[in-house]
Scaffold this motif. Structure first.
Motif, PDB file in Angstrom:
ATOM      1  N   ASN A 140      43.703  53.224  37.250  1.00  0.00           N
ATOM      2  CA  ASN A 140      42.073  53.049  37.581  1.00  0.00           C
ATOM      3  C   ASN A 140      41.764  54.520  37.818  1.00  0.00           C
ATOM      4  O   ASN A 140      40.701  55.116  37.255  1.00  0.00           O
ATOM      5  CB  ASN A 140      41.456  52.272  38.440  1.00  0.00           C
ATOM      6  N   SER A 143      25.396  48.138  46.820  1.00  0.00           N
ATOM      7  CA  SER A 143      26.749  48.583  46.404  1.00  0.00           C
ATOM      8  C   SER A 143      26.838  48.369  44.979  1.00  0.00           C
ATOM      9  O   SER A 143      26.272  47.560  44.242  1.00  0.00           O
ATOM     10  CB  SER A 143      27.732  47.726  46.849  1.00  0.00           C
ATOM     11  N   LEU A 151      29.690  47.934  41.653  1.00  0.00           N
ATOM     12  CA  LEU A 151      31.080  47.426  41.395  1.00  0.00           C
ATOM     13  C   LEU A 151      31.604  47.885  40.076  1.00  0.00           C
ATOM     14  O   LEU A 151      30.720  47.770  39.222  1.00  0.00           O
ATOM     15  CB  LEU A 151      31.100  46.024  41.837  1.00  0.00           C
ATOM     16  N   ASN A 207      34.652  46.937  37.732  1.00  0.00           N
ATOM     17  CA  ASN A 207      35.764  45.854  37.491  1.00  0.00           C
ATOM     18  C   ASN A 207      35.952  45.258  38.680  1.00  0.00           C
ATOM     19  O   ASN A 207      36.927  44.782  39.040  1.00  0.00           O
ATOM     20  CB  ASN A 207      37.143  46.523  37.243  1.00  0.00           C
ATOM     21  N   GLY A 208      34.606  44.721  39.449  1.00  0.00           N
ATOM     22  CA  GLY A 208      34.793  43.844  40.445  1.00  0.00           C
ATOM     23  C   GLY A 208      34.980  44.336  41.886  1.00  0.00           C
ATOM     24  O   GLY A 208      34.936  43.846  42.784  1.00  0.00           O
ATOM     25  N   GLN A 209      35.145  45.643  41.725  1.00  0.00           N
ATOM     26  CA  GLN A 209      35.518  46.313  43.185  1.00  0.00           C
ATOM     27  C   GLN A 209      34.409  47.396  43.398  1.00  0.00           C
ATOM     28  O   GLN A 209      33.885  48.115  42.524  1.00  0.00           O
ATOM     29  CB  GLN A 209      36.966  47.303  42.778  1.00  0.00           C
ATOM     30  N   VAL A 223      32.744  50.636  44.318  1.00  0.00           N
ATOM     31  CA  VAL A 223      33.019  51.943  44.289  1.00  0.00           C
ATOM     32  C   VAL A 223      32.276  52.936  44.616  1.00  0.00           C
ATOM     33  O   VAL A 223      32.204  54.014  44.856  1.00  0.00           O
ATOM     34  CB  VAL A 223      33.238  52.182  42.850  1.00  0.00           C
ATOM     35  N   TYR A 236      36.598  57.456  42.583  1.00  0.00           N
ATOM     36  CA  TYR A 236      35.699  57.278  41.381  1.00  0.00           C
ATOM     37  C   TYR A 236      34.674  58.232  41.368  1.00  0.00           C
ATOM     38  O   TYR A 236      33.806  58.265  40.771  1.00  0.00           O
ATOM     39  CB  TYR A 236      35.057  55.914  41.823  1.00  0.00           C
TER      40      TYR A 236
END
Length: 348
Positions: free
Chosen positions: A147, A247, A249, A251-253, A255, A281
């Motif tokens: 990633n 927030s 996100l 890919n579900g995270q 960042v 990122y």
């Protein structure tokens, strides 16, 4: 075509292995690498030499580019990262670190040895690119997760193709997953020896891969998520209790993080209190996208929305964007900026 050779030193163990595995012994070992030569003299920005381990990538890169070939840099362990860039002006160093996606001033003050692998990789990139001219970077993205490799490649491609740095960059890597993100103008695949055809695209019909879209989800989040982003904010880590927190996100995270607060004494006016993108990122506009999304959302609800900042990437985005209007410049800072020059922008 390139022929390589090295001597074979006879010993008892060498003869043992040769006998056990029927390996013929000779005075030297030879190997021939056959490959197409990429368009070295043409007008291009980014090239890539890619292939599996042991396929001759580094050897071919050294053969083709000689003095431009780079294998890394020596960093002083007792000095801050920002002090390891020779006698370059601080403005140039900050600009390059920001362009490669390393936009965290607190981390600039740390020694190289304590940084994460992703941060070290971007520092090495900045060192290489500040040399200018043609840069050949071996083991590209080898020490970072995939990633991070993709985001870092997108940040680099954005800076180079956008003419924000004057150089030709060649990535030497065993990872095929970064090709779409790096958007090279040519690819030499050492698995086949061929210079791969890159599809035509763009107004000038340049040969370049198309980077995948980065699709973000934006959520109203709990303030407890701030602990994940707090270490990377360039001011103090305090967060007002009345903040609304959001927030982004990927890919579900999580960042990126943004905290918004109402301006005291001004009805229906909100400002950005904190906005942070995680270091791995940075450089591809995730923070800017989150900022624009929230600005549009508040504007649609009839509120005024603003940000006061001194960070180079925030200022650069707001100056370029048609959605933001500079409303005030404070060269000596404001109550919360401790003497730093800041600019206020309002969402239009």
């Amino acid at each position: 075509m390139l022929t390589l050779s090295c001597p074979i030193y006879p010993s008892y163990r060498v003869h043992q292995v040769a006998g056990l595995f029927d390996v013929p012994l000779a005075d030297k070992a030879e190997r021939t690498l056959q490959f197409d030569t990429p368009p070295l003299d043409a007008d291009w920005n980014i090239g890539c030499i890619v292939g599996p381990s042991g396929s001759g990538k580094s050897t071919i890169a050294r053969h083709l580019f000689k003095q431009n070939y780079s294998t890394g840099y020596d960093w002083q362990n007792d000095r801050a990262v920002i002090d390891n860039f020779a006698d370059l002006p601080i403005k140039d160093i900050i600009q390059m670190l920001t362009l490669v996606g390393f936009s965290s001033p607190p981390s600039w003050l740390k020694p190289y040895r304590v940084l994460s692998n992703g941060e070290k990789f971007r520092c090495d990139l900045a060192q290489a690119l500040l040399q200018g001219g043609r840069v050949v970077f071996d083991e590209y993205t080898s020490v970072v997760d995939r990633n991070v490799a993709q985001i870092a490649s997108a940040a680099l491609a954005k800076a180079i193709h956008g003419k924000k740095m004057a150089c030709q960059f060649v990535a030497v890597t065993c990872h095929y997953d970064i090709l779409d993100w790096l958007e090279p103008d040519w690819i030499l695949d050492t698995a086949t020896g061929n210079v791969a055809a890159v599809p035509l695209c763009g107004a000038q019909e340049r040969r370049r891969l198309r980077r995948p879209n980065i699709e973000l989800e934006v959520f109203h989040c709990d303030r407890s998520l701030w602990t994940m982003f707090k270490p990377y904010h360039y001011l103090n880590g305090n967060l007002a209790k009345s903040c609304r927190c959001y927030s982004a996100l990927w890919n579900g995270q999580p960042v990126a993080f943004c905290a918004v607060i109402a301006l005291q004494g001004l009805r229906n006016w909100y400002r950005v209190s904190r906005i942070v993108t995680l270091p791995d990122y940075q450089g591809v506009g995730i923070g800017s996208a989150l900022l624009d999304t929230l600005g549009g959302m508040y504007a649609k609800q009839g509120f005024r929305f603003s940000i006061t900042a001194s960070h180079p990437s925030v200022l650069s985005h707001c100056k370029r964007s048609e959605h933001w209007r500079a409303s005030q410049i404070r060269k000596t800072g404001s109550e919360n900026s401790r003497g730093r020059a800041v600019v206020s922008f309002e969402y239009c």
